[in-house]
Design an enzyme around this catalytic site. Structure first.
Site, PDB file in Angstrom:
ATOM      1  N   LYS A   1       0.845  -1.206   0.000  1.00 38.55           N
ATOM      2  CA  LYS A   1       0.000   0.000   0.000  1.00 38.55           C
ATOM      3  C   LYS A   1       0.875   1.249   0.000  1.00 38.55           C
ATOM      4  CE  LYS A   1      -1.616   1.689   3.986  1.00 38.55           C
ATOM      5  NZ  LYS A   1      -1.351   3.111   4.273  1.00 38.55           N
ATOM      6  N   ASN A   2       1.860   1.295   0.878  1.00 45.25           N
ATOM      7  CA  ASN A   2       2.638   2.521   1.048  1.00 45.25           C
ATOM      8  C   ASN A   2       3.612   2.779  -0.093  1.00 45.25           C
ATOM      9  OD1 ASN A   2       1.192   2.905   3.324  1.00 45.25           O
ATOM     10  ND2 ASN A   2       2.845   2.412   4.759  1.00 45.25           N
TER      11      ASN A   2
ATOM     12  N   ARG B   1      -5.381  10.425   3.950  1.00 44.76           N
ATOM     13  CA  ARG B   1      -4.356  11.465   4.128  1.00 44.76           C
ATOM     14  C   ARG B   1      -3.309  11.410   3.024  1.00 44.76           C
ATOM     15  NH1 ARG B   1       0.440  11.872   5.802  1.00 44.76           N
ATOM     16  NH2 ARG B   1       1.147  13.783   6.814  1.00 44.76           N
TER      17      ARG B   1
ATOM     18  N   CYS C   1      -5.294  12.298  12.707  1.00 47.64           N
ATOM     19  CA  CYS C   1      -5.889  10.957  12.720  1.00 47.64           C
ATOM     20  C   CYS C   1      -5.526  10.338  14.065  1.00 47.64           C
ATOM     21  CB  CYS C   1      -5.448  10.135  11.529  1.00 47.64           C
ATOM     22  SG  CYS C   1      -3.815   9.460  11.671  1.00 47.64           S
TER      23      CYS C   1
ATOM     24  N   ARG D   1      -0.082  14.389  12.377  1.00 45.47           N
ATOM     25  CA  ARG D   1       0.135  14.196  10.922  1.00 45.47           C
ATOM     26  C   ARG D   1       0.223  15.517  10.146  1.00 45.47           C
ATOM     27  NH1 ARG D   1      -1.436   8.838   9.455  1.00 45.47           N
ATOM     28  NH2 ARG D   1       0.219   9.008   7.916  1.00 45.47           N
TER      29      ARG D   1
ATOM     30  N   ASP E   1       4.865   1.074  11.860  1.00 49.77           N
ATOM     31  CA  ASP E   1       3.682   0.357  11.341  1.00 49.77           C
ATOM     32  C   ASP E   1       3.611  -1.083  11.832  1.00 49.77           C
ATOM     33  OD1 ASP E   1       3.751   2.020   8.084  1.00 49.77           O
ATOM     34  OD2 ASP E   1       3.088   2.664  10.064  1.00 49.77           O
TER      35      ASP E   1
ATOM     36  N   ARG F   1      -8.296  -0.981   4.459  1.00 47.98           N
ATOM     37  CA  ARG F   1      -7.543   0.092   3.807  1.00 47.98           C
ATOM     38  C   ARG F   1      -6.167  -0.408   3.367  1.00 47.98           C
ATOM     39  NH1 ARG F   1      -6.918   5.430   6.975  1.00 47.98           N
ATOM     40  NH2 ARG F   1      -5.766   5.721   5.051  1.00 47.98           N
TER      41      ARG F   1
HETATM   42  C1  EPZ Z   1       4.079   7.163   5.886  1.00 49.67           C
HETATM   43  O1  EPZ Z   1       3.243   8.187   6.363  1.00 49.67           O
HETATM   44  C2  EPZ Z   1       3.220   5.907   5.891  1.00 49.67           C
HETATM   45  N1  EPZ Z   1       2.046   6.105   5.036  1.00 49.67           N
HETATM   46  C3  EPZ Z   1       2.762   5.592   7.310  1.00 49.67           C
HETATM   47  O2  EPZ Z   1       2.054   4.358   7.268  1.00 49.67           O
HETATM   48  C4  EPZ Z   1       4.004   5.415   8.183  1.00 49.67           C
HETATM   49  O3  EPZ Z   1       3.600   5.163   9.516  1.00 49.67           O
HETATM   50  C5  EPZ Z   1       4.852   6.688   8.121  1.00 49.67           C
HETATM   51  O4  EPZ Z   1       5.205   6.970   6.752  1.00 49.67           O
HETATM   52  C6  EPZ Z   1       6.137   6.567   8.913  1.00 49.67           C
HETATM   53  O5  EPZ Z   1       6.871   5.478   8.446  1.00 49.67           O
HETATM   54  C7  EPZ Z   1       2.190   6.026   3.691  1.00 49.67           C
HETATM   55  O6  EPZ Z   1       3.272   5.841   3.178  1.00 49.67           O
HETATM   56  C8  EPZ Z   1       0.943   6.184   2.898  1.00 49.67           C
HETATM   57  P1  EPZ Z   1       5.776  10.782   7.797  1.00 49.67           P
HETATM   58  P2  EPZ Z   1       3.715   9.711   6.246  1.00 49.67           P
HETATM   59  O7  EPZ Z   1       5.570  12.018   7.021  1.00 49.67           O
HETATM   60  O8  EPZ Z   1       4.637   9.889   5.133  1.00 49.67           O
HETATM   61  C9  EPZ Z   1       6.160  14.058  11.161  1.00 49.67           C
HETATM   62  C10 EPZ Z   1       0.287   2.876   7.704  1.00 49.67           C
HETATM   63  O9  EPZ Z   1      -0.149   2.394   8.754  1.00 49.67           O
HETATM   64  N2  EPZ Z   1       5.931  15.000  10.062  1.00 49.67           N
HETATM   65  O10 EPZ Z   1       6.969   9.929   7.523  1.00 49.67           O
HETATM   66  O11 EPZ Z   1       2.520  10.572   6.310  1.00 49.67           O
HETATM   67  C11 EPZ Z   1       4.935  13.216  11.477  1.00 49.67           C
HETATM   68  O12 EPZ Z   1       4.083  13.876  12.384  1.00 49.67           O
HETATM   69  C12 EPZ Z   1       0.660   4.348   7.643  1.00 49.67           C
HETATM   70  O13 EPZ Z   1       0.481   2.249   6.638  1.00 49.67           O
HETATM   71  C13 EPZ Z   1       6.018  16.369  10.300  1.00 49.67           C
HETATM   72  O14 EPZ Z   1       6.268  16.795  11.409  1.00 49.67           O
HETATM   73  O15 EPZ Z   1       4.520   9.873   7.622  1.00 49.67           O
HETATM   74  C14 EPZ Z   1       5.538  11.966  12.057  1.00 49.67           C
HETATM   75  O16 EPZ Z   1       5.811  12.178  13.433  1.00 49.67           O
HETATM   76  C15 EPZ Z   1       0.401   5.083   8.957  1.00 49.67           C
HETATM   77  N3  EPZ Z   1       5.812  17.219   9.259  1.00 49.67           N
HETATM   78  C16 EPZ Z   1       6.864  11.822  11.310  1.00 49.67           C
HETATM   79  O17 EPZ Z   1       7.143  13.113  10.762  1.00 49.67           O
HETATM   80  C17 EPZ Z   1       5.528  16.774   8.000  1.00 49.67           C
HETATM   81  O18 EPZ Z   1       5.372  17.613   7.078  1.00 49.67           O
HETATM   82  C18 EPZ Z   1       6.817  10.807  10.194  1.00 49.67           C
HETATM   83  O19 EPZ Z   1       5.743  11.147   9.348  1.00 49.67           O
HETATM   84  C19 EPZ Z   1       5.442  15.382   7.779  1.00 49.67           C
HETATM   85  C20 EPZ Z   1       5.650  14.510   8.825  1.00 49.67           C
END
Ligand code: EPZ
Length: 439
Positions: A22-23, A92, A116, A121, A322, A414
């Site tokens: 998915k990711n 998202r 969420c 996020r 995850d 999902r």
């Molecule tokens: C991806 O989400 C994955 N989703 C998530 O999987 C996964 O948990 C996450 O990466 C971390 O590995 C997809 O790829 C669709 P991040 P993403 O931006 O990219 C902070 C699942 O269960 N952050 O890497 O949205 C954020 O708050 C899902 O499959 C900022 O502060 O996550 C978090 O603490 C859930 N500012 C950290 O960074 C930003 O602009 C990592 O978030 C972006 C993120």
């Protein structure tokens, strides 16, 4: 609304093949917006989130054909540039059309994703990167309004990390915007996740010039255009890890096929140190580029109860957030006291209260959950709150005495393709039912 009925007590046996990720699939689908030609996808997982993104691409003027694991996407240079709130609220990850729209069509209007249950996020780093490429970014009524400068985006250097580490989709968004920018872009503190590597490899196969994927510094040399191409969705490392933990929690004997053991190193190391017999191998051919090689993982029944070990979920190659909920469920059959900390999403513990309904006895302090095993789990009705919490509750149900009902499994749908069928093929007593209870 569906629910799962799980009867505990059956060690899983047999072999199972992992579906597409998915990711990985979501940013790879969004990347089709950058291409002047058609993109042919194979190995696409049949998931709700993938269906949502296909619908969004159609709403952006792309022709999306194919069904099941195949898809063909042709996105014109001109067309609508808005991802509406209804769509982004549902998923998202829709924000990953922001970069491609800005690069190919010069503008984008994408609703700010809400929070969420796993955490706040934000997308501030996405916007920081796009602004560094020269885009004008405004927030109007909860919507990001982005406009490329006359002459298009231009190369830059930008640092993309928050206090919780790098951003996966933020790195993907900025990389996709940069591939058509004039000049060279350097992304410091880039995400190292395999999904970023897969995206960079696909973009390069369409004529982009991205180097350093898999490391924390990406260098993107902008090119005038991208052609279409072929894209095979890589295996889902989180589904693989979930199936591996389903085998381990039930003291089963399971071979997980079609995964990439190299992407699961943190989990496999932890399981071995905990005393779960597991080994793995890579297919002699296959793989290539910077992606890990395809292969298999074999989990064997443990003779002595595994040790509960501390773990901190961190950005890749650390232990994946995850898999944090699923690891916590597994700890309930282990021996001893363990601390499970999530340094990526400090609030990602909605599954704790539901695991405790099954008798887990977990205590949460801030971004850490304390688990003392073994816990005698007994079946009960529980409610899923998010995608990975759903998986965690199902794993616990596989070992709880009696029947566990997991409600709201639309969360599960999902990100897991027919998980109940996969578990049943391994001998689990799992049925999908219509939930007669009001939501
Ligand atoms: C991806 O989400 C994955 N989703 C998530 O999987 C996964 O948990 C996450 O990466 C971390 O590995 C997809 O790829 C669709 P991040 P993403 O931006 O990219 C902070 C699942 O269960 N952050 O890497 O949205 C954020 O708050 C899902 O499959 C900022 O502060 O996550 C978090 O603490 C859930 N500012 C950290 O960074 C930003 O602009 C990592 O978030 C972006 C993120």
């Amino acid at each position: 609304m569906d629910r799962f009925s799980v009867l505990g007590g059956r060690p899983l046996q047999g072999q199972v093949t992992v579906s597409g990720s998915k990711n990985a699939a979501l940013p790879l689908l969004a990347a089709s917006l950058l291409c002047e030609g058609t993109v042919e996808y194979q190995g696409m997982p049949e998931l709700r989130d993938v269906a949502t993104l296909r619908e969004l691409l159609q709403g952006l003027g792309a022709v999306v054909e194919g069904a099941g694991s195949a898809a063909r996407v042709s996105a014109p240079a001109e067309g609508p540039t808005e991802a509406p709130y209804e769509m982004v609220r549902r998923m998202r990850a829709s924000v990953c059309v922001l970069g491609p729209l800005l690069a190919r069509r010069g503008r984008a209007r994408v609703s700010l994703p809400g929070g969420c249950v796993i955490g706040e996020r934000p997308i501030d780093l996405h916007l920081k990167g796009l602004a560094a490429l020269g885009a004008r970014i405004e927030i109007e009524h909860g919507t990001v309004v982005a406009e490329a400068p006359p002459g298009g985006l231009r190369g830059t250097r930008v640092y993309l990390a928050s206090r919780n580490g790098s951003t996966v989709l933020g790195t993907a968004n900025v990389m996709m915007a940069a591939v058509l920018a004039r000049g060279v872009t350097v992304i410091d503190a880039a995400a190292e996740e395999p999904e970023v590597v897969g995206l960079a490899e696909f973009l390069n196969s369409c004529g982009a010039c991205v180097s350093g994927a898999g490391g924390n510094r990406l260098v993107i040399e902008g090119v005038p255009r991208l052609r279409g191409g072929m894209c095979t969705i890589p295996p889902d490392r989180v589904e693989a890890g979930t199936l591996i933990l389903a085998a381990a929690i039930t003291c089963g004997d399971v071979r997980v096929l079609g995964c990439r053991p190299g992407e699961l190193a943190a989990l496999l190391d932890l399981l071995q140190r905990a005393g779960v017999p597991c080994n793995w191998g890579e297919d002699p051919e296959g793989g290539g580029g910077r992606s890990e090689r395809p292969g298999w993982v074999h989990v064997s029944p443990w003779q002595r109860r595994p040790q509960v070990l501390d773990v901190v979920a961190r950005p890749y190659p650390g232990f994946p957030t995850d898999l944090q909920a699923q690891w916590l469920a597994f700890c309930t059959v282990g021996e001893g006291l363990g601390l499970v900390t999530d340094a990526v999403y400090p609030d990602r513990f909605m599954h704790v209260a539901e695991l405790n309904r099954l008798g887990a006895g977990i205590r949460r302090e801030g971004s850490t959950a304390m688990v003392f095993g073994p816990a005698r789990l007994s079946g009960a009705p529980v409610t899923a709150s998010d995608l990975r919490a759903s998986a965690s509750l199902i794993l616990a149900g596989l070992v709880a005495r009696g029947q566990t009902i997991v409600r709201r499994v639309y969360h599960l749908d999902r990100g897991y393709e027919r998980l109940e069928e996969k578990l049943r093929s391994l001998g689990a007593a799992v049925e999908r039912e219509t939930d007669p209870e009001p939501p």
